[in-house]
Design an enzyme around this catalytic site. Structure first.
Site, PDB file in Angstrom:
ATOM      1  N   GLU A 277       0.810  -1.209   0.000  1.00  0.00           N
ATOM      2  CA  GLU A 277       0.000   0.000   0.000  1.00  0.00           C
ATOM      3  C   GLU A 277       0.846   1.263   0.000  1.00  0.00           C
ATOM      4  O   GLU A 277       2.006   1.257   0.432  1.00  0.00           O
ATOM      5  CB  GLU A 277      -0.956  -0.017   1.184  1.00  0.00           C
ATOM      6  CG  GLU A 277      -0.268  -0.330   2.488  1.00  0.00           C
ATOM      7  CD  GLU A 277      -1.260  -0.713   3.574  1.00  0.00           C
ATOM      8  OE1 GLU A 277      -2.023  -1.667   3.369  1.00  0.00           O
ATOM      9  OE2 GLU A 277      -1.270  -0.057   4.611  1.00  0.00           O
TER      10      GLU A 277
ATOM     11  N   CYS B 105       7.079  -7.374   6.405  1.00  0.00           N
ATOM     12  CA  CYS B 105       8.345  -6.925   6.992  1.00  0.00           C
ATOM     13  C   CYS B 105       8.843  -7.982   7.975  1.00  0.00           C
ATOM     14  O   CYS B 105       8.054  -8.607   8.686  1.00  0.00           O
ATOM     15  CB  CYS B 105       8.157  -5.595   7.723  1.00  0.00           C
ATOM     16  SG  CYS B 105       9.688  -4.959   8.440  1.00  0.00           S
TER      17      CYS B 105
ATOM     18  N   CYS C 262       8.186  -5.487  14.666  1.00  0.00           N
ATOM     19  CA  CYS C 262       7.806  -4.521  15.713  1.00  0.00           C
ATOM     20  C   CYS C 262       6.356  -4.816  16.110  1.00  0.00           C
ATOM     21  O   CYS C 262       5.483  -4.902  15.234  1.00  0.00           O
ATOM     22  CB  CYS C 262       7.941  -3.092  15.190  1.00  0.00           C
ATOM     23  SG  CYS C 262       9.577  -2.750  14.521  1.00  0.00           S
TER      24      CYS C 262
ATOM     25  N   LEU D  61      12.883   5.003  16.849  1.00  0.00           N
ATOM     26  CA  LEU D  61      13.509   4.685  18.140  1.00  0.00           C
ATOM     27  C   LEU D  61      12.469   4.128  19.113  1.00  0.00           C
ATOM     28  O   LEU D  61      12.600   3.001  19.593  1.00  0.00           O
ATOM     29  CB  LEU D  61      14.197   5.940  18.689  1.00  0.00           C
ATOM     30  CG  LEU D  61      15.328   5.703  19.674  1.00  0.00           C
ATOM     31  CD1 LEU D  61      16.402   4.804  19.099  1.00  0.00           C
ATOM     32  CD2 LEU D  61      15.942   7.034  20.108  1.00  0.00           C
TER      33      LEU D  61
ATOM     34  N   ASN E 202      -0.919   4.548  16.261  1.00  0.00           N
ATOM     35  CA  ASN E 202      -2.100   4.216  15.489  1.00  0.00           C
ATOM     36  C   ASN E 202      -2.488   2.798  15.926  1.00  0.00           C
ATOM     37  O   ASN E 202      -1.745   1.864  15.643  1.00  0.00           O
ATOM     38  CB  ASN E 202      -1.697   4.235  14.010  1.00  0.00           C
ATOM     39  CG  ASN E 202      -2.844   4.563  13.112  1.00  0.00           C
ATOM     40  OD1 ASN E 202      -3.959   4.802  13.548  1.00  0.00           O
ATOM     41  ND2 ASN E 202      -2.556   4.569  11.822  1.00  0.00           N
TER      42      ASN E 202
ATOM     43  N   CYS F   8       0.760   2.227   8.498  1.00  0.00           N
ATOM     44  CA  CYS F   8       1.399   1.358   7.523  1.00  0.00           C
ATOM     45  C   CYS F   8       0.985  -0.094   7.718  1.00  0.00           C
ATOM     46  O   CYS F   8       0.971  -0.612   8.813  1.00  0.00           O
ATOM     47  CB  CYS F   8       2.913   1.540   7.536  1.00  0.00           C
ATOM     48  SG  CYS F   8       3.826   0.565   8.715  1.00  0.00           S
TER      49      CYS F   8
HETATM   50  N1  SAH Z   1      10.454   0.007   8.545  1.00  0.00           N
HETATM   51  C1  SAH Z   1      10.717   1.387   8.615  1.00  0.00           C
HETATM   52  C2  SAH Z   1       9.777   2.232   7.789  1.00  0.00           C
HETATM   53  C3  SAH Z   1       8.346   1.821   7.753  1.00  0.00           C
HETATM   54  S1  SAH Z   1       7.449   2.073   9.239  1.00  0.00           S
HETATM   55  C4  SAH Z   1      10.737   1.841  10.067  1.00  0.00           C
HETATM   56  O1  SAH Z   1      10.304   1.080  10.917  1.00  0.00           O
HETATM   57  O2  SAH Z   1      11.202   2.941  10.318  1.00  0.00           O
HETATM   58  C5  SAH Z   1       7.264   3.837   9.276  1.00  0.00           C
HETATM   59  C6  SAH Z   1       7.088   4.421  10.656  1.00  0.00           C
HETATM   60  O3  SAH Z   1       5.803   4.076  11.195  1.00  0.00           O
HETATM   61  C7  SAH Z   1       8.117   3.921  11.664  1.00  0.00           C
HETATM   62  O4  SAH Z   1       8.593   5.002  12.430  1.00  0.00           O
HETATM   63  C8  SAH Z   1       7.304   2.979  12.503  1.00  0.00           C
HETATM   64  O5  SAH Z   1       7.872   2.760  13.755  1.00  0.00           O
HETATM   65  C9  SAH Z   1       5.973   3.676  12.529  1.00  0.00           C
HETATM   66  N2  SAH Z   1       4.836   2.851  12.922  1.00  0.00           N
HETATM   67  C10 SAH Z   1       4.603   1.559  12.633  1.00  0.00           C
HETATM   68  N3  SAH Z   1       3.428   1.162  13.171  1.00  0.00           N
HETATM   69  C11 SAH Z   1       2.918   2.218  13.805  1.00  0.00           C
HETATM   70  C12 SAH Z   1       1.721   2.434  14.552  1.00  0.00           C
HETATM   71  N4  SAH Z   1       0.852   1.451  14.738  1.00  0.00           N
HETATM   72  N5  SAH Z   1       1.519   3.658  15.075  1.00  0.00           N
HETATM   73  C13 SAH Z   1       2.415   4.655  14.893  1.00  0.00           C
HETATM   74  N6  SAH Z   1       3.546   4.527  14.185  1.00  0.00           N
HETATM   75  C14 SAH Z   1       3.806   3.313  13.652  1.00  0.00           C
HETATM   76 FE1  SF4 Z   2       8.909  -3.286   9.828  1.00  0.00          FE
HETATM   77 FE2  SF4 Z   2       6.815  -2.063  10.860  1.00  0.00          FE
HETATM   78 FE3  SF4 Z   2       9.007  -2.363  12.320  1.00  0.00          FE
HETATM   79 FE4  SF4 Z   2       9.015  -0.670  10.252  1.00  0.00          FE
HETATM   80  S1  SF4 Z   2       7.789  -0.511  12.108  1.00  0.00           S
HETATM   81  S2  SF4 Z   2      10.581  -2.180  10.767  1.00  0.00           S
HETATM   82  S3  SF4 Z   2       7.642  -1.751   8.835  1.00  0.00           S
HETATM   83  S4  SF4 Z   2       7.723  -4.020  11.558  1.00  0.00           S
END
Ligand code: SAH
Ligand code: SF4
Length: 361
Positions: free
Chosen positions: A90, A125, A129, A231, A306, A349
């Site tokens: 997406e 991914c 996380c 972070l 989110n 995302c």
């Molecule tokens: N993988 C990369 C980029 C994609 S995620 C990364 O982790 O940086 C883009 C951003 O969205 C990252 O800062 C991630 O930690 C954040 N993110 C992911 N899920 C989220 C959520 N549920 N609420 C807020 N931020 C979120």
């Molecule tokens: Fe992957 Fe989501 Fe972690 Fe970014 S925040 S590294 S997309 S699992």
């Protein structure tokens, strides 16, 4: 073969194999990236035999549109694409700074009109996380450079009809860009190309979970692309509880790599911080974070979480978020809050793709 997978020298060698004059490659390149043609028929200055051959040999659309959603205020559009192998990715378009734009945006960028695209670099991914919808899906595969570029071109074509351009691209959709390093960098080169779409490197931002060797490599390459680091915690145990990658790279190592990046490039690093109620949003955590970031050319970008189906954490409310920001600022660390946009269309995302695959089960 997906035409957006080719860089200019590769396109030139394909045309050479086809016994076409060398200047044809540039013509096709400009058609693709400047005129934004989406079918071979549109290349009207090419002989029809060449157009036919292009139609036979190249794919121009690497995905089908599974669905798209507009936010209620129409500022945000999210598109769910299906790749030929069935994987879903997406991308989100966010319109900022329109005259009627009264949404909260505390960043100091003023009211200049921006068309920011958030694009995916992988299907799923591998980083896991826990708060992230894409992480909850698991890893499917890397996107090719052309599949990354094509997301931008898709929206660029759409915006062109309204006389607009994509002004910024953030690699913050599904996937970890530094886990697909080569393809992401060649996509960046293609978007940046002076004979192509000419999107300035400074208008692009890579967000990474904090893969240390790649941060260093990126620093060595001296690219002008912005760097953001996710972070989300100021303490290793707390980070490990929500981000498995912290087992491999501790916060200190990540910050060391950021220092190296700043020394090499003199560019400011952004730290992303998803505010999770009661977990990482207390003044105490803000103090710890400030201590870690002291003296670093950086700023913190805080966003209330989110909520996703697979994680019980809740978003920090506005008041607590403000307190967090104030504490950081008082300790000398610049910080902005971005209130999530498009929350009514699951613009976080991976959320749409996650919902779809759950429906299929
Ligand atoms: N993988 C990369 C980029 C994609 S995620 C990364 O982790 O940086 C883009 C951003 O969205 C990252 O800062 C991630 O930690 C954040 N993110 C992911 N899920 C989220 C959520 N549920 N609420 C807020 N931020 C979120
Ligand atoms: Fe992957 Fe989501 Fe972690 Fe970014 S925040 S590294 S997309 S699992």
């Amino acid at each position: 073969m997906l035409i957006y997978d080719l860089d200019l020298p590769s396109l030139e060698s394909v045309l050479e194999e086809w016994n076409e004059p060398a200047y044809r490659a540039k013509q096709i390149w400009q058609g693709l990236y400047q005129r934004l043609y989406s079918t071979p028929e549109q290349f009207s200055s090419l002989p029809s035999s060449l157009r036919d051959r292009m139609a036979r040999q190249f794919t121009f659309t690497p995905f089908t549109i599974r669905t798209y959603l507009d936010s209620s205020d129409k500022s945000t559009r999210k598109t769910l694409f299906q790749l030929p192998d069935g994987n879903l990715i997406e991308s989100v378009l966010m319109r900022y700074g329109d005259p009627a734009d009264e949404r909260e945006n505390t960043s100091a960028r003023g009211t200049k009109q921006r068309r920011t695209l958030c694009i995916s670099t992988q299907a799923g991914c591998a980083m896991g996380c826990v708060f992230c919808a894409t992480g909850q899906l698991g890893f499917k595969r890397n996107l090719s450079s052309g599949e990354i570029v094509a997301q931008v071109i898709y929206y660029a074509q759409m915006l062109k009809e309204q006389g607009e351009k994509v002004s910024n691209v953030v690699f913050m959709g599904m996937g970890e860009p530094f886990h697909n390093y080569e393809h992401v960098m060649s996509a960046i080169d293609r978007l940046n190309d002076a004979d192509g779409y000419k999107l300035g490197a400074r208008r692009m931002t890579i967000s990474t979970v904090g893969l240390v060797p790649q941060i260093r490599r990126f620093a060595d390459e001296q690219r002008q692309v912005n760097l953001a680091i996710s972070l989300h915690a100021a303490d290793d145990d707390e980070r490990l509880a929500i981000m498995p990658v912290n087992k491999r790279y501790k916060i200190d190592e990540v910050i060391e790599a950021c220092k190296y990046y700043i020394e090499k490039t003199h560019r400011r690093v952004t730290f992303e911080w998803a505010l999770i109620n009661g977990i990482n949003d207390t003044p105490d955590v803000a103090q710890k974070l400030a201590a870690r970031l002291q003296g670093l050319l950086c700023h913190v970008n805080a966003i209330p979480l989110n909520p996703t189906q697979g994680y019980h954490g809740e978003a920090t409310d506005r008041q607590r978020a403000q307190k967090f920001v104030d504490t950081l600022e008082q300790a000398g660390i610049p910080c902005t809050i971005r209130m999530r946009r498009g929350i009514d269309i699951n613009a976080g995302c991976g959320q749409l793709a996650g919902g779809e695959s759950q429906k299929k089960l």
